[in-house]
Write an enzyme that holds these catalytic residues in place. Structure first.
Site, PDB file in Angstrom:
ATOM      1  N   LEU A  85       0.793  -1.184   0.096  1.00 28.56           N
ATOM      2  CA  LEU A  85       0.039  -0.227   0.187  1.00 28.56           C
ATOM      3  C   LEU A  85       0.749   1.453   0.019  1.00 28.56           C
ATOM      4  CD1 LEU A  85      -2.858  -0.823   2.398  1.00 28.56           C
ATOM      5  CD2 LEU A  85      -2.854  -1.089  -0.247  1.00 28.56           C
ATOM      6  N   HIS A 104      -3.462  -4.762  -9.632  1.00 28.42           N
ATOM      7  CA  HIS A 104      -4.422  -3.586  -9.213  1.00 28.42           C
ATOM      8  C   HIS A 104      -5.734  -4.609  -9.498  1.00 28.42           C
ATOM      9  CE1 HIS A 104      -6.205   0.050  -8.161  1.00 28.42           C
ATOM     10  NE2 HIS A 104      -7.149  -0.332  -8.909  1.00 28.42           N
TER      11      HIS A 104
HETATM   12  C1  GRF Z   1      -5.250  -7.729  -4.108  1.00 27.95           C
HETATM   13  O1  GRF Z   1      -6.706  -7.572  -4.443  1.00 27.95           O
HETATM   14  C2  GRF Z   1      -4.531  -7.030  -4.858  1.00 27.95           C
HETATM   15  O2  GRF Z   1      -5.100  -6.870  -6.283  1.00 27.95           O
HETATM   16  C3  GRF Z   1      -4.468  -5.545  -4.381  1.00 27.95           C
HETATM   17  O3  GRF Z   1      -4.456  -5.576  -3.111  1.00 27.95           O
HETATM   18  C4  GRF Z   1      -5.276  -7.037  -2.843  1.00 27.95           C
HETATM   19  C5  GRF Z   1      -4.371  -7.701  -1.968  1.00 27.95           C
HETATM   20  O4  GRF Z   1      -4.924  -8.892  -1.417  1.00 27.95           O
HETATM   21  N1  GRF Z   1      -3.277  -4.719  -4.798  1.00 27.95           N
HETATM   22  P1  GRF Z   1      -3.744  -9.871  -0.494  1.00 27.95           P
HETATM   23  O5  GRF Z   1      -3.258  -9.407   0.405  1.00 27.95           O
HETATM   24  O6  GRF Z   1      -2.961 -10.718  -1.677  1.00 27.95           O
HETATM   25  O7  GRF Z   1      -4.895 -11.124   0.088  1.00 27.95           O
END
Ligand code: GRF
Length: 190
Positions: A85, A104
């Site tokens: 993030l 994304h």
């Molecule tokens: C996913 O939906 C990805 O596309 C986005 O953040 C989410 C992360 O999910 N960038 P996780 O931590 O891999 O379960």
């Protein structure tokens, strides 16, 4: 051996899928999971799967060369942002030019940019009455969600889908495609 560095901030389902996908690959492995959150579930998943991890804070990441130098030493063939993030520092982007990719959970350029992450994205998709959503795997540049697209895949939405339903559909798409696309990028197939 070719190696993958994963950056993740949260649950880590993508990180888990990527690690598992490459587990028996003799040529490609995940060498480290990096996280900005000390207690992120992704760290537990990495540990259970036998992958080392490293956590860092804002100071380490932006104002020191600790992560840059660690990455340079490990010299991964690709850096994968999987639910990471924080904005990626330009000095790392420049040092690993063309080798950093992000996933994304929507069809960019729609529903991208600052604040568009996690459930915020899916809520916006539902509020906008979209008939489709999808995933975008793209190169990372200094601006959020703006690098060249490597791969996109769509999924149909029904008008009764909630944001949670959309999230589930997107996670399924991510699991199906992300590890394979990473492999293709490493092997210069795309
Ligand atoms: C996913 O939906 C990805 O596309 C986005 O953040 C989410 C992360 O999910 N960038 P996780 O931590 O891999 O379960």
């Amino acid at each position: 051996m070719k190696s993958i560095a994963i950056f993740a901030s949260g649950t880590g389902s993508n990180a888990q899928n990527i690690i598992t996908y490459f587990k028996n690959n003799p040529d490609i492995y995940v060498n480290c999971v990096y996280s900005n959150k000390e207690n992120a579930p992704v760290l537990h998943k990495a540990q259970q799967l036998g992958v080392p991890s490293l956590t860092f804070n804002k100071e380490n990441f932006y104002n020191s060369d600790l992560i840059l130098e660690t990455l340079k030493n490990q010299n991964p063939n690709i850096i994968v942002l999987a639910g990471f993030l924080w904005k990626f520092p330009e000095k790392i982007i420049n040092a690993f030019s063309g080798k950093i990719i992000n996933i994304h959970p929507a069809l960019l350029p729609k529903f991208g940019g600052k604040g568009m992450y996690g459930m915020n994205v899916h809520k916006a998709v539902v509020a906008n009455k979209e008939t489709h959503s999808g995933i975008t795997i793209h190169h990372v540049t200094k601006n959020y969600d703006e690098g060249a697209t490597i791969f996109q895949e769509k999924v149909a939405l029904s008008d009764t889908d909630t944001a949670a339903d959309v999230a589930k559909k997107i996670h399924n798409l991510e699991a199906k495609h992300f590890p394979k696309i990473i492999e293709d990028v490493i092997l210069n197939k795309i």
